[in-house]
Design a protein around this motif. Structure first.
Motif, PDB file in Angstrom:
ATOM      1  N   LYS A  14      45.523 179.426  71.325  1.00 56.91           N
ATOM      2  CA  LYS A  14      44.679 180.082  70.311  1.00 56.91           C
ATOM      3  C   LYS A  14      43.444 180.541  70.797  1.00 56.91           C
ATOM      4  CE  LYS A  14      47.739 178.604  66.955  1.00 56.91           C
ATOM      5  NZ  LYS A  14      48.361 179.666  66.161  1.00 56.91           N
ATOM      6  N   GLU A  15      43.234 181.951  70.175  1.00 55.43           N
ATOM      7  CA  GLU A  15      42.006 182.425  70.433  1.00 55.43           C
ATOM      8  C   GLU A  15      40.735 182.069  69.731  1.00 55.43           C
ATOM      9  OE1 GLU A  15      42.096 186.589  70.369  1.00 55.43           O
ATOM     10  OE2 GLU A  15      43.972 187.022  71.963  1.00 55.43           O
ATOM     11  N   ALA A  16      40.878 181.765  68.378  1.00 55.63           N
ATOM     12  CA  ALA A  16      39.793 181.381  67.728  1.00 55.63           C
ATOM     13  C   ALA A  16      39.668 179.704  67.593  1.00 55.63           C
ATOM     14  CB  ALA A  16      39.897 181.879  66.234  1.00 55.63           C
ATOM     15  N   TYR A  17      38.489 179.368  67.433  1.00 57.54           N
ATOM     16  CA  TYR A  17      38.221 178.177  67.272  1.00 57.54           C
ATOM     17  C   TYR A  17      38.553 177.350  66.006  1.00 57.54           C
ATOM     18  CZ  TYR A  17      35.258 177.615  71.513  1.00 57.54           C
ATOM     19  OH  TYR A  17      34.627 177.759  72.897  1.00 57.54           O
ATOM     20  N   ALA A  18      39.398 176.402  66.035  1.00 58.65           N
ATOM     21  CA  ALA A  18      39.697 175.630  64.750  1.00 58.65           C
ATOM     22  C   ALA A  18      38.683 174.951  64.033  1.00 58.65           C
ATOM     23  CB  ALA A  18      40.961 174.705  65.259  1.00 58.65           C
ATOM     24  N   VAL A  19      37.507 174.617  65.003  1.00 52.92           N
ATOM     25  CA  VAL A  19      36.460 173.893  64.563  1.00 52.92           C
ATOM     26  C   VAL A  19      35.492 174.928  65.260  1.00 52.92           C
ATOM     27  CG1 VAL A  19      34.905 171.750  64.556  1.00 52.92           C
ATOM     28  CG2 VAL A  19      37.187 171.707  63.936  1.00 52.92           C
ATOM     29  N   ASN A  20      34.353 175.271  64.524  1.00 54.05           N
ATOM     30  CA  ASN A  20      33.280 176.054  65.237  1.00 54.05           C
ATOM     31  C   ASN A  20      31.742 175.806  64.787  1.00 54.05           C
ATOM     32  OD1 ASN A  20      31.876 178.414  66.151  1.00 54.05           O
ATOM     33  ND2 ASN A  20      33.608 179.844  65.660  1.00 54.05           N
ATOM     34  N   ASP A  21      31.142 175.024  65.664  1.00 51.58           N
ATOM     35  CA  ASP A  21      29.884 174.736  65.672  1.00 51.58           C
ATOM     36  C   ASP A  21      29.634 173.962  64.520  1.00 51.58           C
ATOM     37  OD1 ASP A  21      27.211 174.454  66.441  1.00 51.58           O
ATOM     38  OD2 ASP A  21      26.668 176.495  65.867  1.00 51.58           O
ATOM     39  N   ILE A  22      30.253 172.742  63.762  1.00 52.75           N
ATOM     40  CA  ILE A  22      29.944 172.086  62.930  1.00 52.75           C
ATOM     41  C   ILE A  22      28.908 170.942  63.474  1.00 52.75           C
ATOM     42  CG2 ILE A  22      31.074 170.419  61.259  1.00 52.75           C
ATOM     43  CD1 ILE A  22      33.227 172.349  61.011  1.00 52.75           C
ATOM     44  N   SER A  23      28.221 170.865  62.383  1.00 57.08           N
ATOM     45  CA  SER A  23      26.978 169.352  62.624  1.00 57.08           C
ATOM     46  C   SER A  23      26.850 168.912  61.026  1.00 57.08           C
ATOM     47  CB  SER A  23      25.861 169.894  62.928  1.00 57.08           C
ATOM     48  OG  SER A  23      25.967 170.640  64.343  1.00 57.08           O
ATOM     49  N   PHE A  24      26.813 167.482  61.025  1.00 60.10           N
ATOM     50  CA  PHE A  24      26.473 166.815  59.658  1.00 60.10           C
ATOM     51  C   PHE A  24      26.122 165.489  60.267  1.00 60.10           C
ATOM     52  CE2 PHE A  24      30.898 166.691  60.259  1.00 60.10           C
ATOM     53  CZ  PHE A  24      31.360 165.372  59.853  1.00 60.10           C
ATOM     54  N   GLU A  25      25.738 164.776  59.134  1.00 60.93           N
ATOM     55  CA  GLU A  25      25.496 163.324  59.281  1.00 60.93           C
ATOM     56  C   GLU A  25      26.042 162.634  57.930  1.00 60.93           C
ATOM     57  OE1 GLU A  25      21.585 162.371  59.993  1.00 60.93           O
ATOM     58  OE2 GLU A  25      21.167 163.526  61.587  1.00 60.93           O
ATOM     59  N   ILE A  26      26.533 161.281  58.093  1.00 67.00           N
ATOM     60  CA  ILE A  26      27.013 160.432  57.127  1.00 67.00           C
ATOM     61  C   ILE A  26      26.222 159.105  57.035  1.00 67.00           C
ATOM     62  CG2 ILE A  26      28.743 159.586  55.649  1.00 67.00           C
ATOM     63  CD1 ILE A  26      30.743 161.182  57.575  1.00 67.00           C
ATOM     64  N   ASN A  27      25.402 158.987  55.890  1.00 67.75           N
ATOM     65  CA  ASN A  27      24.680 157.441  55.926  1.00 67.75           C
ATOM     66  C   ASN A  27      25.614 156.347  55.544  1.00 67.75           C
ATOM     67  OD1 ASN A  27      22.176 158.697  56.536  1.00 67.75           O
ATOM     68  ND2 ASN A  27      21.775 159.277  54.551  1.00 67.75           N
ATOM     69  N   LYS A  28      25.200 155.314  56.018  1.00 74.25           N
ATOM     70  CA  LYS A  28      26.007 154.064  55.727  1.00 74.25           C
ATOM     71  C   LYS A  28      26.007 154.074  54.257  1.00 74.25           C
ATOM     72  CE  LYS A  28      26.122 149.142  55.987  1.00 74.25           C
ATOM     73  NZ  LYS A  28      27.534 148.821  56.072  1.00 74.25           N
ATOM     74  N   GLY A  29      27.372 153.554  53.471  1.00 71.33           N
ATOM     75  CA  GLY A  29      27.737 153.478  52.306  1.00 71.33           C
ATOM     76  C   GLY A  29      27.682 154.713  51.417  1.00 71.33           C
ATOM     77  N   GLU A  30      27.990 155.763  52.130  1.00 70.01           N
ATOM     78  CA  GLU A  30      28.288 157.343  51.391  1.00 70.01           C
ATOM     79  C   GLU A  30      29.836 157.675  51.671  1.00 70.01           C
ATOM     80  OE1 GLU A  30      23.695 159.365  51.889  1.00 70.01           O
ATOM     81  OE2 GLU A  30      25.386 160.013  52.933  1.00 70.01           O
ATOM     82  N   ILE A  31      29.855 158.611  50.790  1.00 66.39           N
ATOM     83  CA  ILE A  31      31.262 159.373  50.944  1.00 66.39           C
ATOM     84  C   ILE A  31      30.841 160.638  50.878  1.00 66.39           C
ATOM     85  CG2 ILE A  31      33.207 160.108  49.454  1.00 66.39           C
ATOM     86  CD1 ILE A  31      32.903 157.665  47.670  1.00 66.39           C
ATOM     87  N   MET A  32      31.319 161.151  52.170  1.00 62.30           N
ATOM     88  CA  MET A  32      31.052 162.772  52.624  1.00 62.30           C
ATOM     89  C   MET A  32      32.481 163.249  52.241  1.00 62.30           C
ATOM     90  SD  MET A  32      29.875 165.120  53.663  1.00 62.30           S
ATOM     91  CE  MET A  32      28.370 165.029  54.645  1.00 62.30           C
ATOM     92  N   GLY A  33      32.363 164.483  51.304  1.00 57.77           N
ATOM     93  CA  GLY A  33      33.639 164.923  50.982  1.00 57.77           C
ATOM     94  C   GLY A  33      33.669 166.360  51.947  1.00 57.77           C
TER      95      GLY A  33
END
Length: 284
Positions: A14-33
């Motif tokens: 595949k030429e394109a990235y399936a995931v491209n420069d993704i950054s995030f944080e999830i704190n304890k006891g959180e739901i990240m959607g």
């Protein structure tokens, strides 16, 4: 608790990235959607975070420790629910959970209790192969909580469920969050994301488009819209117009002037409408 930094992933041939420069944080006891259409990269991110796919580029840290340096004790803390059922179909629902729980070196839940929680008590001793699609999805979800996990990865947990059963699963997810579980939830169900997620990330074509609480996303990107039902050749058509857009205003005036209006209501923008506004495409 969980930090994802500059994550990339490319599949072979595949030429394109399936995931491209993704950054995030999830704190304890959180739901990240993670909210996005099929093929957006949601499941790929989850599979990298759970070690099912290799980390090609970027960092994933759990409490400051790289995923590359985590041992089996870390994986004992995980509960994972996949969108597509992957069960031992010749085993009963009870036997599936009993076997799976036995793979973990930690205290686990009573399988019968968990099956009752997801509405499968009466089918506990029936072979999983005889289950309907919705029942199989509930069993996969039950498997993700039978090990008393601290970190949960849920991929489309309400897929194939009727509204009553979906409400039950949603309540279990919220209860696990309230108990202190950290939850990463991938979905294209914007109603689920809006109702239970502490933070929501929009992902499209492998890129992170926006990330914030549902409320803040609405405040930042949302605009009031007008939902109009009108008649066209004995059929009722429904359209939504964003009043801040000049093009939509012109179309709305044309409809008002030239069509038979049945109903017309102003409404707050939904997460799906904001996603469409930012990406130009829907969530289906």
């Amino acid at each position: 608790m969980i930090q994802v930094k500059n994550l990339y992933h490319k599949y072979p041939n595949k030429e394109a990235y399936a995931v491209n420069d993704i950054s995030f944080e999830i704190n304890k006891g959180e739901i990240m959607g993670f909210l996005g259409p099929s093929g957006a990269g949601k499941s790929t991110v989850q599979n990298i975070m759970t070690g099912l796919l290799p980390l090609q580029k970027g960092q994933i840290l759990y409490e400051g420790t790289s995923i590359k340096n985590l041992d089996k004790n870390f994986y004992n803390r995980l509960g994972v629910s996949f969108e597509l059922p992957n069960l031992y179909e010749k085993l009963t629902g009870f036997e599936n959970l009993k076997y799976y729980a036995g793979l973990y070196e930690r205290e686990t839940e009573d399988p019968l209790k968990v099956l009752d929680m997801v509405g499968l008590a009466e089918a506990a001793h029936k072979r999983a192969g005889s289950y309907s699609k919705g029942m199989k999805n509930r069993l996969v979800f039950a498997r993700s909580i039978v090990t008393k996990p601290e970190i949960m990865f849920l991929d489309e947990p309400l897929s194939g469920l009727d509204p009553t059963t979906g409400k039950r699963i949603k309540e279990i997810i919220e209860a696990k969050r309230d108990e202190g579980n950290t939850i990463f939830l991938t979905t294209h169900n914007m109603f689920l994301a809006e109702e239970i997620c502490d933070n929501v990330a929009f992902i499209n074509e492998g890129r992170l488009i926006a990330i914030d609480t549902p409320k803040n996303l609405k405040l930042q990107y949302g605009s009031h819209s007008i939902k109009v039902e009108y008649r066209v050749e004995n059929q009722v058509k429904t359209e939504i117009f964003f009043i801040e857009k000049e093009e939509d205003n012109k179309k709305l005036q044309q409809v008002i002037n030239n069509k038979e209006i049945i109903t017309m209501h102003s409404q707050e923008a939904t997460l799906e409408q904001i996603f469409i506004k930012l990406t130009g495409r829907g969530l289906s």
